[in-house]
Scaffold this active site. Structure first.
Site, PDB file in Angstrom:
ATOM      1  N   GLU A 362       0.833  -1.223   0.000  1.00  0.00           N
ATOM      2  CA  GLU A 362       0.000   0.000   0.000  1.00  0.00           C
ATOM      3  C   GLU A 362       0.862   1.266   0.000  1.00  0.00           C
ATOM      4  OE1 GLU A 362      -3.823   0.237   1.478  1.00  0.00           O
ATOM      5  OE2 GLU A 362      -4.211  -1.909   1.256  1.00  0.00           O
TER       6      GLU A 362
HETATM    7  N1  CAA Z   1      -6.866  11.398  -3.836  1.00  0.00           N
HETATM    8  C1  CAA Z   1      -7.423  11.788  -5.015  1.00  0.00           C
HETATM    9  N2  CAA Z   1      -6.681  12.099  -6.093  1.00  0.00           N
HETATM   10  C2  CAA Z   1      -5.336  12.004  -5.985  1.00  0.00           C
HETATM   11  C3  CAA Z   1      -4.703  11.596  -4.793  1.00  0.00           C
HETATM   12  C4  CAA Z   1      -5.537  11.296  -3.675  1.00  0.00           C
HETATM   13  N3  CAA Z   1      -5.012  10.898  -2.501  1.00  0.00           N
HETATM   14  N4  CAA Z   1      -3.370  11.584  -4.980  1.00  0.00           N
HETATM   15  C5  CAA Z   1      -3.157  11.968  -6.251  1.00  0.00           C
HETATM   16  N5  CAA Z   1      -4.345  12.223  -6.867  1.00  0.00           N
HETATM   17  C6  CAA Z   1      -4.578  12.720  -8.219  1.00  0.00           C
HETATM   18  C7  CAA Z   1      -3.827  14.028  -8.407  1.00  0.00           C
HETATM   19  O1  CAA Z   1      -4.598  15.121  -7.991  1.00  0.00           O
HETATM   20  C8  CAA Z   1      -3.560  14.048  -9.889  1.00  0.00           C
HETATM   21  O2  CAA Z   1      -4.715  14.486 -10.560  1.00  0.00           O
HETATM   22  P1  CAA Z   1      -4.623  15.609 -11.742  1.00  0.00           P
HETATM   23  O3  CAA Z   1      -3.816  14.949 -12.809  1.00  0.00           O
HETATM   24  O4  CAA Z   1      -6.040  15.862 -12.111  1.00  0.00           O
HETATM   25  O5  CAA Z   1      -3.929  16.775 -11.128  1.00  0.00           O
HETATM   26  C9  CAA Z   1      -3.373  12.572 -10.237  1.00  0.00           C
HETATM   27  O6  CAA Z   1      -3.989  11.831  -9.161  1.00  0.00           O
HETATM   28  C10 CAA Z   1      -1.925  12.183 -10.347  1.00  0.00           C
HETATM   29  O7  CAA Z   1      -1.287  12.522  -9.128  1.00  0.00           O
HETATM   30  P2  CAA Z   1       0.294  12.578  -8.992  1.00  0.00           P
HETATM   31  O8  CAA Z   1       0.832  13.482 -10.061  1.00  0.00           O
HETATM   32  O9  CAA Z   1       0.624  12.884  -7.575  1.00  0.00           O
HETATM   33  O10 CAA Z   1       0.688  11.067  -9.375  1.00  0.00           O
HETATM   34  P3  CAA Z   1       2.082  10.373  -9.512  1.00  0.00           P
HETATM   35  O11 CAA Z   1       2.123   9.612 -10.775  1.00  0.00           O
HETATM   36  O12 CAA Z   1       3.180  11.324  -9.200  1.00  0.00           O
HETATM   37  O13 CAA Z   1       2.005   9.234  -8.352  1.00  0.00           O
HETATM   38  C11 CAA Z   1       2.263   8.359  -6.146  1.00  0.00           C
HETATM   39  C12 CAA Z   1       1.853   9.523  -7.034  1.00  0.00           C
HETATM   40  C13 CAA Z   1       1.906   8.842  -4.758  1.00  0.00           C
HETATM   41  C14 CAA Z   1       3.754   8.040  -6.214  1.00  0.00           C
HETATM   42  C15 CAA Z   1       1.431   7.083  -6.551  1.00  0.00           C
HETATM   43  O14 CAA Z   1       1.879   6.526  -7.758  1.00  0.00           O
HETATM   44  C16 CAA Z   1       1.452   6.020  -5.459  1.00  0.00           C
HETATM   45  O15 CAA Z   1       0.705   6.099  -4.485  1.00  0.00           O
HETATM   46  N6  CAA Z   1       2.300   4.961  -5.625  1.00  0.00           N
HETATM   47  C17 CAA Z   1       2.278   3.814  -4.731  1.00  0.00           C
HETATM   48  C18 CAA Z   1       1.368   2.759  -5.232  1.00  0.00           C
HETATM   49  C19 CAA Z   1       0.715   1.989  -4.141  1.00  0.00           C
HETATM   50  O16 CAA Z   1       0.451   2.466  -3.038  1.00  0.00           O
HETATM   51  N7  CAA Z   1       0.391   0.741  -4.429  1.00  0.00           N
HETATM   52  C20 CAA Z   1      -0.320  -0.066  -3.507  1.00  0.00           C
HETATM   53  C21 CAA Z   1      -0.885  -1.260  -4.194  1.00  0.00           C
HETATM   54  S1  CAA Z   1      -2.279  -1.921  -3.352  1.00  0.00           S
HETATM   55  C22 CAA Z   1      -1.679  -2.905  -2.132  1.00  0.00           C
HETATM   56  O17 CAA Z   1      -0.516  -2.915  -1.822  1.00  0.00           O
HETATM   57  C23 CAA Z   1      -2.709  -3.695  -1.404  1.00  0.00           C
HETATM   58  C24 CAA Z   1      -2.160  -4.822  -0.588  1.00  0.00           C
HETATM   59  O18 CAA Z   1      -1.797  -5.844  -1.089  1.00  0.00           O
HETATM   60  C25 CAA Z   1      -2.090  -4.678   0.866  1.00  0.00           C
END
Ligand code: CAA
Length: 380
Positions: A362
């Site tokens: 996550e």
């Molecule tokens: N809520 C709503 N929208 C959001 C948001 C949030 N928390 N965070 C970002 N966004 C939106 C942004 O506003 C943006 O929208 P616009 O293009 O309209 O402006 C869009 O999403 C893109 O945002 P970023 O430019 O910040 O995106 P990024 O490509 O730089 O990525 C990141 C950001 C935080 C690194 C993201 O890729 C990330 O969270 N990576 C980790 C992935 C992850 O957590 N994976 C978990 C897999 S599930 C799992 O693990 C379950 C399990 O088994 C336990």
């Protein structure tokens, strides 16, 4: 923020503690052998634990988000395996449909998930798209009354066991986070293949699999939200998911502290309990302090989420800190147990193995720092 639990929340804690002791603890050894806790999940469904924060209108318990976090925290003290199954099922397996689904989708899917008749899963990660989630390549092409999905997902918690899967795939020509859509994919969909099981370091009773979509035919009514809205659906629900994993981490950390304190009081060396040596007593003091700090961060984030207040930064902080606390506490607990701690006769080696993944899934700790720092810089 009220730091005291309400009567309802205290009752939830008492009920889950008793359930974990009587129903989960006796099954821990089985789960360690890789047995998926299907029978326990059935009992949790009957008690309303599979849909704690889901409104009664959709067959949930209609309780607040904090009560749900209490349940993950308490269950994870006994079994982090069961903690992650519950967290993924609720936070990222059910909530996306509850918050972005149509009335028809909620009636069809959420009701079964909330009662525990169905189990949920969340499919974002791919072989070449982990931390960089928006680089995903799974593709969905609209063909009349259905979408055709092709691609591969990896590390899917509850995979193979779940009945519904929230799957993220690229629909438009947009790059990065643009052009990603979310789908509800049902188990048994033609072309949806459950692949190999991962053999993990810990969380042995939780199933983690690879999934393949080979021209999988998903009806258009299973599109979740609008086309192109998928990345936001993923991110918004991961905020809540991260509070769940933070609560799971807190459970592990607290269990390690409790077991280490008891052991240090009982274990005699140099003619007295090892707890009377300052080197050990100070370890316990440091563990207790960080566990309390983690608890405050976890319940602060839960309070914000439950009151529909912005919680992205606080969820990331809670996940970052609580997962490190789980790992640190487990390491110290093994150290306090000494040679015994390195054996499977005592539970602390399990905490050690289970804690590590909390710093990875996550969103890794490095990703949490990216999220936190982005908020800080925006707030400037
Ligand atoms: N809520 C709503 N929208 C959001 C948001 C949030 N928390 N965070 C970002 N966004 C939106 C942004 O506003 C943006 O929208 P616009 O293009 O309209 O402006 C869009 O999403 C893109 O945002 P970023 O430019 O910040 O995106 P990024 O490509 O730089 O990525 C990141 C950001 C935080 C690194 C993201 O890729 C990330 O969270 N990576 C980790 C992935 C992850 O957590 N994976 C978990 C897999 S599930 C799992 O693990 C379950 C399990 O088994 C336990």
């Amino acid at each position: 923020m009220n730091l005291h639990f309400t009567d309802e929340q205290s009752m939830m804690r008492k009920m889950v503690r008793e359930f974990a002791k009587s129903e989960v603890e006796p099954f821990v050894e089985e789960m360690e052998k890789g047995v998926f806790p299907r029978a326990i999940l059935k009992k949790m469904g009957a008690l309303g634990l599979m849909g704690i924060p889901i409104p009664e209108a959709y067959e949930g318990a209609g309780m607040d988000f904090t009560s749900y976090i209490i349940a993950i925290h308490e269950i994870s003290k006994v079994s982090a395996t069961l903690g992650v199954i519950l967290s993924v099922h609720t936070s990222v397996g059910t909530y996306p449909i509850l918050t972005f689904g149509t009335e028809q989708q909620k009636k069809k899917f959420v009701t079964k998930l909330a009662k525990g008749e169905h189990l949920g899963a969340f499919c974002l990660t791919e072989p070449n798209s982990g931390s960089d989630a928006s680089s995903l390549r799974t593709r969905a092409v609209k063909m009349g009354d259905h979408y055709r999905l092709n691609g591969t997902k990896v590390f899917i918690t509850n995979g193979g066991e779940a009945d519904t899967y929230i799957v993220f795939a690229r629909t438009g020509s947009g790059k990065g986070s643009q052009g990603v859509s979310a789908f509800i994919v049902e188990k048994g969909t033609p072309g949806f293949i459950i692949g190999k099981d991962e053999h993990k370091m810990g969380l042995n009773g939780s199933r983690t699999v690879q999934l393949t979509f080979e021209d999988a035919k998903v009806p258009i009514e299973n599109l979740l939200g609008e086309e192109g809205e998928g990345f936001k659906i993923a991110m918004a629900n991961l905020d809540g998911g991260r509070i769940g994993i933070a609560a799971q981490s807190l459970g592990i950390a607290e269990a390690a502290l409790e077991k280490a304190t008891k052991y240090a009081n009982e274990r005699q060396q140099f003619g007295k309990p090892i707890a009377s040596q300052q080197g050990i007593a100070f370890k316990l003091a440091d563990m207790a302090t960080t566990v309390k700090a983690a608890e405050l961060l976890v319940y602060q984030a839960a309070f914000l989420k439950g009151n529909q207040l912005p919680c992205g930064k606080q969820a990331a902080m809670a996940k970052l800190f609580a997962s490190k606390t789980a790992m640190d506490s487990a390491i110290e607990a093994v150290q306090i147990y000494g040679g015994n701690g390195y054996t499977k006769d005592y539970p602390v080696e399990r905490y050690f193995r289970d804690a590590k993944i909390c710093e990875i899934y996550e969103g890794t700790s490095e990703i949490q720092r990216i999220v936190i720092s982005k908020y800080l810089l925006k707030e400037k």
